[in-house]
Motif scaffolding. Structure first.
Motif, PDB file in Angstrom:
ATOM      1  N   GLU A 187     -17.774   4.642   0.487  1.00  0.00           N
ATOM      2  CA  GLU A 187     -18.335   6.342   0.628  1.00  0.00           C
ATOM      3  C   GLU A 187     -17.769   6.518   1.898  1.00  0.00           C
ATOM      4  OE1 GLU A 187     -21.568   8.172   0.984  1.00  0.00           O
ATOM      5  OE2 GLU A 187     -22.463   7.404  -1.643  1.00  0.00           O
ATOM      6  N   LEU A 188     -17.203   5.425   2.704  1.00  0.00           N
ATOM      7  CA  LEU A 188     -16.424   6.357   4.505  1.00  0.00           C
ATOM      8  C   LEU A 188     -15.470   5.526   4.257  1.00  0.00           C
ATOM      9  CD1 LEU A 188     -19.433   4.648   6.884  1.00  0.00           C
ATOM     10  CD2 LEU A 188     -19.236   7.040   5.893  1.00  0.00           C
ATOM     11  N   GLY A 189     -14.935   5.574   2.931  1.00  0.00           N
ATOM     12  CA  GLY A 189     -13.177   4.543   2.486  1.00  0.00           C
ATOM     13  C   GLY A 189     -13.363   3.246   3.452  1.00  0.00           C
ATOM     14  N   TYR A 190     -14.341   1.667   3.113  1.00  0.00           N
ATOM     15  CA  TYR A 190     -14.117   1.170   2.977  1.00  0.00           C
ATOM     16  C   TYR A 190     -14.550   0.294   1.754  1.00  0.00           C
ATOM     17  CZ  TYR A 190     -14.488   1.277   8.632  1.00  0.00           C
ATOM     18  OH  TYR A 190     -14.207   2.037   9.678  1.00  0.00           O
ATOM     19  N   SER A 242      -7.774  -2.213   8.913  1.00  0.00           N
ATOM     20  CA  SER A 242      -7.975  -2.850   7.304  1.00  0.00           C
ATOM     21  C   SER A 242      -8.992  -1.777   6.340  1.00  0.00           C
ATOM     22  CB  SER A 242      -7.824  -4.522   6.924  1.00  0.00           C
ATOM     23  OG  SER A 242      -9.650  -4.389   7.302  1.00  0.00           O
ATOM     24  N   LYS A 243     -10.444  -1.307   6.397  1.00  0.00           N
ATOM     25  CA  LYS A 243     -10.247  -0.365   5.943  1.00  0.00           C
ATOM     26  C   LYS A 243     -10.642  -1.581   4.974  1.00  0.00           C
ATOM     27  CE  LYS A 243     -10.749   3.051   6.395  1.00  0.00           C
ATOM     28  NZ  LYS A 243     -11.980   3.610   8.008  1.00  0.00           N
ATOM     29  N   THR A 244     -11.989  -3.233   5.137  1.00  0.00           N
ATOM     30  CA  THR A 244     -12.345  -3.846   5.034  1.00  0.00           C
ATOM     31  C   THR A 244     -13.582  -3.915   5.867  1.00  0.00           C
ATOM     32  OG1 THR A 244     -10.883  -5.736   5.614  1.00  0.00           O
ATOM     33  CG2 THR A 244     -10.137  -4.284   3.412  1.00  0.00           C
ATOM     34  N   ILE A 245     -14.509  -4.685   5.282  1.00  0.00           N
ATOM     35  CA  ILE A 245     -15.345  -5.153   5.779  1.00  0.00           C
ATOM     36  C   ILE A 245     -16.234  -6.908   5.096  1.00  0.00           C
ATOM     37  CG2 ILE A 245     -16.530  -3.392   6.899  1.00  0.00           C
ATOM     38  CD1 ILE A 245     -18.401  -2.561   5.107  1.00  0.00           C
ATOM     39  N   GLY A 246     -16.642  -7.587   5.545  1.00  0.00           N
ATOM     40  CA  GLY A 246     -17.628  -8.586   5.398  1.00  0.00           C
ATOM     41  C   GLY A 246     -18.848  -8.615   5.099  1.00  0.00           C
ATOM     42  N   PHE A 247     -20.183  -8.916   3.895  1.00  0.00           N
ATOM     43  CA  PHE A 247     -20.668  -9.781   3.766  1.00  0.00           C
ATOM     44  C   PHE A 247     -21.004 -10.561   3.697  1.00  0.00           C
ATOM     45  CE2 PHE A 247     -20.778  -4.599   2.086  1.00  0.00           C
ATOM     46  CZ  PHE A 247     -21.876  -4.784   2.916  1.00  0.00           C
ATOM     47  N   ALA A 298     -26.897   0.643   8.313  1.00  0.00           N
ATOM     48  CA  ALA A 298     -26.400  -0.988   9.308  1.00  0.00           C
ATOM     49  C   ALA A 298     -24.796  -0.292   8.971  1.00  0.00           C
ATOM     50  CB  ALA A 298     -26.707  -1.930   7.881  1.00  0.00           C
ATOM     51  N   ILE A 299     -24.063   0.211   8.116  1.00  0.00           N
ATOM     52  CA  ILE A 299     -22.937   0.179   7.833  1.00  0.00           C
ATOM     53  C   ILE A 299     -22.388   2.061   8.729  1.00  0.00           C
ATOM     54  CG2 ILE A 299     -21.007   1.770   5.835  1.00  0.00           C
ATOM     55  CD1 ILE A 299     -21.793  -1.261   5.193  1.00  0.00           C
ATOM     56  N   ASN A 300     -23.392   2.594   8.895  1.00  0.00           N
ATOM     57  CA  ASN A 300     -22.930   3.326   9.999  1.00  0.00           C
ATOM     58  C   ASN A 300     -22.610   2.995  11.237  1.00  0.00           C
ATOM     59  OD1 ASN A 300     -22.972   5.711   8.119  1.00  0.00           O
ATOM     60  ND2 ASN A 300     -25.520   6.272   8.568  1.00  0.00           N
TER      61      ASN A 300
END
Length: 344
Positions: A91-94, A63-68, A310-312
């Motif tokens: 930058e990573l496309g999310y 989905s190229k989405t992430i949740g916080f 954290a994102i990496n």
């Protein structure tokens, strides 16, 4: 069927549909009748089904989405960290979903379920239940169930019984630096203000403070170690209590910069000067710390590096690459004008 051996063919058989229909539900690439989708989703949830890497590569487009998930967007620590993290994720496309739980465990559970249903690729978890020193079993079970479906990274927290990937700042080292600084400025009467017992960030900082004072051969006065929160208002309250003591510390370490601001406000209101009468230091290095008079000496959480790391780690988990189970980001001492050298 054994849960770990489930395939889309097993899902299709139990739901009485074709494997192609299950595939369409997993990918969301074509319409499926609501009744049919409900049957398939029920079976998927029953077995906590998550396709293996081969199946995902064939069936599931990310989905190229992430949740916080975070407890309080108004707190500069969380808002700054999310800002830095989200920028790197882009930058990573999310792209990101921001879930502000307003310090409610019920809302945490709702958002966890919502992010699973939205099929985000991963979750960054900040604060809330991962900061409780004692983990409630129901929350641990809920988290493990989510992690069977979606990668989750904890930032500055952990949960007993949950084998999560953790990215954290070296809070212990930060407190050690503050105690070392004050001792080098000839302070021997040092207090620790703010926080709530049972919250891991408070417990870590308080325990490190006590250990460092003992290492320096200094007494810990229990009348100078107390707190009831993390806000400016709680800082005002603890400072008011400090004023009533017969003997006061010459310096105080505050659990965060908000508490330090509250302490300085009340001390100043009642005629005490910072740092001439009392030295005050904070923690976090929020943007207000530099600009609130006299400029607060504090510890930087290294937001850029913390958010990027954290994102990496989450991206590695999403793409099934190896990732460190725990990553520690260094803190750094930020010297400003809220501390004074005492004459010996």
């Amino acid at each position: 069927m054994k849960k770990e051996n489930i395939t889309i063919y097993d899902i299709a058989k139990e739901a009485n549909v074709s494997p192609a229909t299950v595939s369409r539900v997993l990918t969301g690439n074509a319409k499926v009748r609501p009744q049919t989708m409900r049957k398939i989703v029920d079976v998927i949830e029953k077995y906590n089904f998550r396709p293996n890497s081969l199946a995902r590569s064939l069936l599931h487009k990310q989905s190229k989405t992430i949740g916080f998930i975070l407890p309080d967007i108004n707190h500069p620590f969380f808002s700054t960290l999310v800002q830095k993290s989200e920028a790197h994720a882009l930058e990573l496309g999310y792209t990101s979903f921001l879930c502000n739980t307003m310090n409610s465990s019920e809302n945490e559970s709702k958002y966890l379920q919502s992010l699973v249903e939205k099929q985000v690729d991963g979750i960054i978890y900040l604060g809330g239940r991962i900061n409780d020193t004692d983990t409630e079993q129901k929350y641990a079970d809920e988290m493990k169930k989510v992690m069977e479906r979606i990668p989750v990274v904890f930032v500055n927290g952990q949960m007993t019984g949950v084998d999560a990937h953790i990215v954290r700042t070296d809070e212990e080292s930060g407190i050690e630096k503050l105690v070392e600084l004050l001792v080098n400025l000839n302070h021997k009467k040092i207090g620790f203000l703010g926080g709530i017992e049972g919250i891991s960030s408070t417990d870590v900082k308080t325990n490190t403070f006590v250990k460092m004072m003992n290492n320096k051969g200094l007494d810990v006065n229990k009348d100078w170690v107390f707190g009831n929160g993390f806000s400016i208002e709680s800082g005002e309250e603890v400072a008011a209590q400090l004023l009533y003591l017969k003997e006061r510390p010459t310096a105080v370490i505050c659990v965060n910069d908000f508490v330090a601001i509250g302490v300085i406000k009340v001390l100043t209101k009642f005629g005490l000067k910072v740092p001439d009468d009392v030295s005050v230091v904070g923690f976090d290095d929020i943007y207000l710390a530099e600009h609130f008079p006299p400029g607060i000496t504090t510890v930087s959480q290294n937001y850029d590096l913390l958010g990027e790391t954290a994102i990496n780690v989450l991206a590695d988990l999403i793409n099934e690459r190896d990732a460190e189970r725990e990553t520690v980001v260094p803190t750094s001492l930020i010297l400003r004008d809220s501390c004074k050298l005492l004459s010996e």
